[in-house]
Design a protein around this motif. Structure first.
Motif, PDB file in Angstrom:
ATOM      1  N   LYS A  59      78.926  40.170  76.771  1.00 16.39           N
ATOM      2  CA  LYS A  59      79.216  39.058  75.843  1.00 16.39           C
ATOM      3  C   LYS A  59      80.726  38.825  75.663  1.00 16.39           C
ATOM      4  CE  LYS A  59      75.181  37.650  74.584  1.00 16.39           C
ATOM      5  NZ  LYS A  59      74.663  36.426  73.984  1.00 16.39           N
ATOM      6  N   PRO A 148      75.273  47.389  63.607  1.00 15.31           N
ATOM      7  CA  PRO A 148      76.430  46.807  64.308  1.00 15.31           C
ATOM      8  C   PRO A 148      76.594  45.304  64.040  1.00 15.31           C
ATOM      9  CG  PRO A 148      75.099  48.148  65.801  1.00 15.31           C
ATOM     10  CD  PRO A 148      74.291  47.968  64.554  1.00 15.31           C
ATOM     11  N   MET A 150      75.215  43.513  61.012  1.00 13.22           N
ATOM     12  CA  MET A 150      75.241  43.086  59.605  1.00 13.22           C
ATOM     13  C   MET A 150      76.594  43.418  58.971  1.00 13.22           C
ATOM     14  SD  MET A 150      72.209  41.846  59.489  1.00 13.22           S
ATOM     15  CE  MET A 150      71.678  41.619  57.825  1.00 13.22           C
TER      16      MET A 150
HETATM   17  N1  CAA Z   1      71.745  46.749  67.276  1.00 12.66           N
HETATM   18  C1  CAA Z   1      72.797  46.021  67.692  1.00 12.66           C
HETATM   19  N2  CAA Z   1      72.746  44.687  67.903  1.00 12.66           N
HETATM   20  C2  CAA Z   1      71.573  44.077  67.694  1.00 12.66           C
HETATM   21  C3  CAA Z   1      70.424  44.760  67.271  1.00 12.66           C
HETATM   22  C4  CAA Z   1      70.545  46.159  67.069  1.00 12.66           C
HETATM   23  N3  CAA Z   1      69.503  46.902  66.655  1.00 12.66           N
HETATM   24  N4  CAA Z   1      69.420  43.879  67.140  1.00 12.66           N
HETATM   25  C5  CAA Z   1      69.918  42.668  67.474  1.00 12.66           C
HETATM   26  N5  CAA Z   1      71.202  42.806  67.797  1.00 12.66           N
HETATM   27  C6  CAA Z   1      72.112  41.743  68.208  1.00 12.66           C
HETATM   28  C7  CAA Z   1      71.631  41.122  69.496  1.00 12.66           C
HETATM   29  O1  CAA Z   1      72.096  41.859  70.609  1.00 12.66           O
HETATM   30  C8  CAA Z   1      72.253  39.749  69.419  1.00 12.66           C
HETATM   31  O2  CAA Z   1      73.587  39.828  69.853  1.00 12.66           O
HETATM   32  P1  CAA Z   1      74.162  38.779  70.915  1.00 12.66           P
HETATM   33  O3  CAA Z   1      74.564  37.609  70.120  1.00 12.66           O
HETATM   34  O4  CAA Z   1      75.272  39.507  71.474  1.00 12.66           O
HETATM   35  O5  CAA Z   1      73.115  38.541  71.923  1.00 12.66           O
HETATM   36  C9  CAA Z   1      72.295  39.436  67.930  1.00 12.66           C
HETATM   37  O6  CAA Z   1      72.066  40.682  67.261  1.00 12.66           O
HETATM   38  C10 CAA Z   1      71.239  38.458  67.562  1.00 12.66           C
HETATM   39  O7  CAA Z   1      70.010  38.958  68.033  1.00 12.66           O
HETATM   40  P2  CAA Z   1      68.868  38.043  68.661  1.00 12.66           P
HETATM   41  O8  CAA Z   1      69.506  36.888  69.371  1.00 12.66           O
HETATM   42  O9  CAA Z   1      67.959  38.929  69.432  1.00 12.66           O
HETATM   43  O10 CAA Z   1      68.012  37.569  67.422  1.00 12.66           O
HETATM   44  P3  CAA Z   1      68.408  36.801  66.114  1.00 12.66           P
HETATM   45  O11 CAA Z   1      69.442  35.784  66.335  1.00 12.66           O
HETATM   46  O12 CAA Z   1      67.110  36.431  65.540  1.00 12.66           O
HETATM   47  O13 CAA Z   1      69.065  37.918  65.197  1.00 12.66           O
HETATM   48  C11 CAA Z   1      68.867  39.606  63.572  1.00 12.66           C
HETATM   49  C12 CAA Z   1      68.436  39.135  64.950  1.00 12.66           C
HETATM   50  C13 CAA Z   1      70.379  39.890  63.589  1.00 12.66           C
HETATM   51  C14 CAA Z   1      68.139  40.894  63.321  1.00 12.66           C
HETATM   52  C15 CAA Z   1      68.527  38.470  62.541  1.00 12.66           C
HETATM   53  O14 CAA Z   1      67.205  38.080  62.672  1.00 12.66           O
HETATM   54  C16 CAA Z   1      68.741  38.907  61.121  1.00 12.66           C
HETATM   55  O15 CAA Z   1      69.855  38.882  60.623  1.00 12.66           O
HETATM   56  N6  CAA Z   1      67.645  39.302  60.454  1.00 12.66           N
HETATM   57  C17 CAA Z   1      67.693  39.790  59.084  1.00 12.66           C
HETATM   58  C18 CAA Z   1      68.101  41.225  59.121  1.00 12.66           C
HETATM   59  C19 CAA Z   1      68.188  41.807  57.759  1.00 12.66           C
HETATM   60  O16 CAA Z   1      67.893  41.182  56.745  1.00 12.66           O
HETATM   61  N7  CAA Z   1      68.597  43.070  57.716  1.00 12.66           N
HETATM   62  C20 CAA Z   1      68.664  43.808  56.453  1.00 12.66           C
HETATM   63  C21 CAA Z   1      67.443  44.628  56.324  1.00 12.66           C
HETATM   64  S1  CAA Z   1      67.460  45.529  54.841  1.00 12.66           S
HETATM   65  C22 CAA Z   1      68.248  46.919  55.293  1.00 12.66           C
HETATM   66  O17 CAA Z   1      68.583  47.201  56.411  1.00 12.66           O
HETATM   67  C23 CAA Z   1      68.551  47.826  54.184  1.00 12.66           C
HETATM   68  C24 CAA Z   1      67.618  48.924  53.964  1.00 12.66           C
HETATM   69  O18 CAA Z   1      68.012  49.780  53.221  1.00 12.66           O
HETATM   70  C25 CAA Z   1      66.258  49.000  54.494  1.00 12.66           C
END
Ligand code: CAA
Length: 290
Positions: A59, A148, A150
């Motif tokens: 990327k 990585p 958020m």
């Molecule tokens: N590690 C690193 N990077 C990751 C990843 C991971 N596990 N999962 C996804 N990514 C990256 C992808 O590689 C992608 O990067 P590029 O732009 O380089 O390709 C980017 O994130 C976006 O991923 P996708 O294109 O596959 O999918 P998306 O656009 O739908 O985004 C998401 C995925 C970032 C997870 C998004 O859906 C999102 O923000 N979802 C909400 C997540 C959220 O609310 N998290 C908080 C949960 S609560 C919590 O964690 C606290 C707790 O205490 C439980």
């Protein structure tokens, strides 16, 4: 005296959060020791971190040299003792179990005076700190999945957390490229209290037949611009993890919002844990929603 500026970090627990935080830590130039009792989990974490770093090159967000440097900063160990000898600060990322976390904190503090930041999603920092004789060195550093990606780090300040520790962790969060907020030690802090309440309410709505799973999620993605609906997010986090946090929040009595829907318990009992088990409110394969 705890070190104010950190060069070397021990991350305890190589699960979803621990490995994500380790990736952030090495990408930010810190020597990082990832510790887990299970060698296969450690190897799996290392493979995932390497794959994700390679993706950063594809990327064009990092160069080949930068990821080589980052990879060289990662060490693995199945023994907490290795960390005691080498690291300036620990980030604890083990499952949401008070006794387990307290034991780790006390074990470290009987051997080393250092800051321990807990990545707990909801457990009181004062409770975690109550068993060590250095509660001033305990703080909450709550990351979000995927770590990585958020930007938020929630810094939770216990009654006895020292100002120097708050400053050090705030500095570290910024070095990690995050945007920290400071929250007092109330159950569920600022993020989980709201996030879990929304998730549980969405599950109650499925139980009551208000709308389909997909449509309840769409209400929040299209209506409120959330990146994921609350049911998909529950799958993403893990139903078992959500249940543990909800049980803890319910036990504190802070709000009736944390009453646990039967459906959540049933699904966990049936092994429908979401993304990690391939089945939850949705079907999942290789980490992707079908
Ligand atoms: N590690 C690193 N990077 C990751 C990843 C991971 N596990 N999962 C996804 N990514 C990256 C992808 O590689 C992608 O990067 P590029 O732009 O380089 O390709 C980017 O994130 C976006 O991923 P996708 O294109 O596959 O999918 P998306 O656009 O739908 O985004 C998401 C995925 C970032 C997870 C998004 O859906 C999102 O923000 N979802 C909400 C997540 C959220 O609310 N998290 C908080 C949960 S609560 C919590 O964690 C606290 C707790 O205490 C439980």
């Amino acid at each position: 005296m705890a070190k104010q500026y950190i060069t070397s970090i021990g991350i305890i627990g190589a699960g979803l959060m621990g490995r994500g935080i380790a990736q952030v830590s090495i990408s930010s130039g810190y020597n990082t020791l990832l510790i887990d009792v299970d060698d296969s989990v450690l190897e799996d974490a290392k493979t995932e971190i390497h794959t994700r770093l390679d993706h950063e090159v594809e990327k064009e967000r990092m160069t080949l040299d930068q990821i080589a440097d980052a990879k060289a900063l990662l060490d693995l160990s199945n023994d907490l003792q290795d960390g005691i000898g080498h690291v300036d600060l620990f980030i604890e990322c083990v499952p949401e179990n008070i006794a387990l976390k307290q034991n780790i904190l006390t074990d470290i503090h009987t051997k080393k005076e250092c800051i321990i930041a807990s990545n707990t999603s909801s457990i009181s920092i004062d409770k975690l700190a109550s068993k060590t004789d250095r509660p001033d060195l305990i703080i909450g550093m709550h990351f979000f999945n995927p770590a990585p990606v958020m930007k938020l780090v929630e810094i939770i300040i216990g009654d006895k957390t020292s100002q120097q520790v708050i400053n050090t962790i705030t500095h570290l969060a910024k070095e990690f490229g995050k945007d920290p907020i400071h929250v007092q030690d109330f159950p569920g802090f600022a993020s989980s209290r709201l996030g879990v309440a929304l998730g549980l309410e969405a599950i109650r709505m499925v139980e009551q037949g208000v709308a389909s799973v997909e449509d309840i999620d769409k209400a929040m993605t299209l209506g409120y611009r959330h990146p994921m609906g609350p049911l998909e997010l529950t799958d993403y986090i893990g139903l078992d993890t959500r249940l543990k946090i909800a049980e803890y929040l319910q036990s504190t009595g802070i709000s009736p919002s944390f009453e646990i829907p039967n459906l959540l318990r049933e699904m966990v009992n049936e092994g429908k844990l979401g993304r990690k088990s391939g089945r939850g409110f949705y079907e999942w394969k290789e980490g992707k929603k079908l």
